[in-house]
Design a protein around this motif. Structure first.
Motif, PDB file in Angstrom:
ATOM      1  N   VAL A  99       8.969   9.140   1.581  1.00 39.57           N
ATOM      2  CA  VAL A  99      10.102   9.937   1.101  1.00 39.57           C
ATOM      3  C   VAL A  99      11.131   9.049   0.408  1.00 39.57           C
ATOM      4  CG1 VAL A  99      12.058  11.370   1.832  1.00 39.57           C
ATOM      5  CG2 VAL A  99       9.799  11.748   2.832  1.00 39.57           C
ATOM      6  N   THR A 100      11.357   7.854   0.939  1.00 41.31           N
ATOM      7  CA  THR A 100      12.363   6.956   0.373  1.00 41.31           C
ATOM      8  C   THR A 100      11.766   5.823  -0.464  1.00 41.31           C
ATOM      9  OG1 THR A 100      12.397   5.941   2.577  1.00 41.31           O
ATOM     10  CG2 THR A 100      14.266   7.335   1.982  1.00 41.31           C
ATOM     11  N   TYR A 104       0.843  -1.198   0.000  1.00 42.71           N
ATOM     12  CA  TYR A 104       0.000   0.000   0.000  1.00 42.71           C
ATOM     13  C   TYR A 104       0.880   1.249   0.000  1.00 42.71           C
ATOM     14  CZ  TYR A 104      -4.033  -2.952   1.165  1.00 42.71           C
ATOM     15  OH  TYR A 104      -5.023  -3.902   1.148  1.00 42.71           O
ATOM     16  N   SER A 105       0.657   2.110  -0.964  1.00 46.46           N
ATOM     17  CA  SER A 105       1.469   3.321  -1.122  1.00 46.46           C
ATOM     18  C   SER A 105       1.047   4.414  -0.150  1.00 46.46           C
ATOM     19  CB  SER A 105       1.326   3.856  -2.550  1.00 46.46           C
ATOM     20  OG  SER A 105       0.057   4.506  -2.698  1.00 46.46           O
ATOM     21  N   GLY A 106       1.869   5.467  -0.105  1.00 44.43           N
ATOM     22  CA  GLY A 106       1.466   6.691   0.552  1.00 44.43           C
ATOM     23  C   GLY A 106       0.502   7.439  -0.356  1.00 44.43           C
ATOM     24  N   THR A 112       4.288  13.160   7.606  1.00 45.03           N
ATOM     25  CA  THR A 112       4.466  13.921   6.367  1.00 45.03           C
ATOM     26  C   THR A 112       5.316  15.164   6.604  1.00 45.03           C
ATOM     27  OG1 THR A 112       2.245  13.206   5.734  1.00 45.03           O
ATOM     28  CG2 THR A 112       3.252  14.974   4.422  1.00 45.03           C
ATOM     29  N   PRO A 113       6.417  15.333   5.870  1.00 41.72           N
ATOM     30  CA  PRO A 113       7.303  16.482   6.089  1.00 41.72           C
ATOM     31  C   PRO A 113       6.561  17.814   5.977  1.00 41.72           C
ATOM     32  CG  PRO A 113       8.346  14.891   4.633  1.00 41.72           C
ATOM     33  CD  PRO A 113       6.938  14.428   4.818  1.00 41.72           C
ATOM     34  N   THR A 148      11.371   6.798   7.086  1.00 40.53           N
ATOM     35  CA  THR A 148      12.652   7.319   6.610  1.00 40.53           C
ATOM     36  C   THR A 148      13.460   7.861   7.779  1.00 40.53           C
ATOM     37  OG1 THR A 148      11.674   7.932   4.477  1.00 40.53           O
ATOM     38  CG2 THR A 148      13.767   8.970   5.065  1.00 40.53           C
ATOM     39  N   ASN A 149      14.665   7.342   7.950  1.00 33.72           N
ATOM     40  CA  ASN A 149      15.550   7.820   9.005  1.00 33.72           C
ATOM     41  C   ASN A 149      16.132   9.157   8.581  1.00 33.72           C
ATOM     42  OD1 ASN A 149      17.948   8.275  10.636  1.00 33.72           O
ATOM     43  ND2 ASN A 149      17.720   6.160  11.335  1.00 33.72           N
TER      44      ASN A 149
END
Length: 284
Positions: free
Chosen positions: A181-182, A20-22, A162-163, A137-138
């Motif tokens: 993000v990654t 499942y995607s973002g 979410t950034p 994402t680290n």
């Protein structure tokens, strides 16, 4: 996405994965897809998800057979509004007035975390019926990291941070942001687990023609969509080369593309869910 030791013969047809995607508020697309999976009795052994998709992935892994996961997901998403996540105009203005330009994020994920702690029917990975991988994402290493054990709520909060919208999440000594993000459509993690059939559910942009952006916000969002889509395309081609026996089934409902960012209007959400369900039924 780190490339680790590869066994090209590991993938077996009986090992089924769903990714499942973002997609932000377009994550409601996944709910319609999930309904179709349940009706068609597509029962995964492995599930992965990032960002909005991490919530659907978790519910699917918890109960991949009955419609409880579908019902519980609709209830969860029905609570989400702009005010609930701190994105109402007056809350944003108040943040700038009281904090200035040093605000950590426009929105606030504390209500989501509190809701999950009170209502989520499962709290740990070991209580799930299918194997689950949640990606985040680290921030310090710039690498994707995958949560597969331990408490599940911190993983969900990190994956969906979410950034700019939600603050980063600290787990242990590491700081995490959105998993999209990654790796916005986490297929590789399923291939490495031996999944010979993978249903890749993309709730966002899938290559359709885009018009010129109307403003700078649209330009930023459209550029992000295109970048994520192109990265996913290359990842799929790489996976097919590394695992010749794999079968990747793209599920791209392309519903909700006209939704304004973070528009959670119930009537619109119901329409998107139904559209994505009908599309997936036809495809399957």
């Amino acid at each position: 996405m780190k490339i680790r030791k590869i066994d090209p013969k590991i993938c077996k047809q009986e090992i089924v994965g769903v990714s499942y995607s973002g997609g932000g508020n377009r994550g409601v697309v996944h709910i319609g897809v999930l309904r179709a999976f349940l009706e068609r009795k597509i029962i995964p052994t492995h599930v992965s998800g990032v960002s909005a998709g991490s919530f659907v992935a978790a519910f699917h892994a918890f109960d991949p057979i009955t419609f409880n996961s579908f019902t519980d997901l609709k209830i969860l998403f029905s609570f989400v509004t702009k005010a609930f996540i701190g994105l109402s105009p007056w809350k944003i203005v108040r943040k700038f007035v009281t904090t200035g330009t040093n605000i950590e994020s426009l929105g606030d994920s504390s209500n989501i975390k509190r809701f999950l702690e009170e209502k989520l029917p499962f709290k740990n990975f070991d209580g799930l019926k299918a194997k689950l991988a949640i990606g985040a994402t680290n921030f310090e290493t710039g690498q994707d990291e995958w949560f597969r054990s331990g408490p599940i709520i911190p993983a969900l909060m990190a994956s969906s941070a979410t950034p700019g919208i939600f603050p980063p999440v600290k787990i242990g000594e590491s700081i995490y942001t959105d998993g999209g993000v990654t790796d916005n459509l986490p297929i590789f993690e399923l291939a490495k687990e031996g999944c010979g059939v993978i249903y890749a559910v993309n709730s966002g942009y899938a290559g359709e023609v885009k018009g010129p952006p109307k403003n700078f916000v649209a330009a930023i969002l459209n550029s992000r969509d295109i970048a994520q889509y192109q990265t996913t395309r290359y990842e799929i081609e790489l996976i097919k080369c590394l695992y010749p026996n794999i079968k990747i089934v793209p599920i791209e409902p392309r519903s909700g593309l006209q939704l304004a960012p973070y528009d959670f209007t119930p009537e619109k959400a119901e329409l998107v869910i139904e559209e994505s369900y009908q599309h997936t039924v036809k495809l399957l």
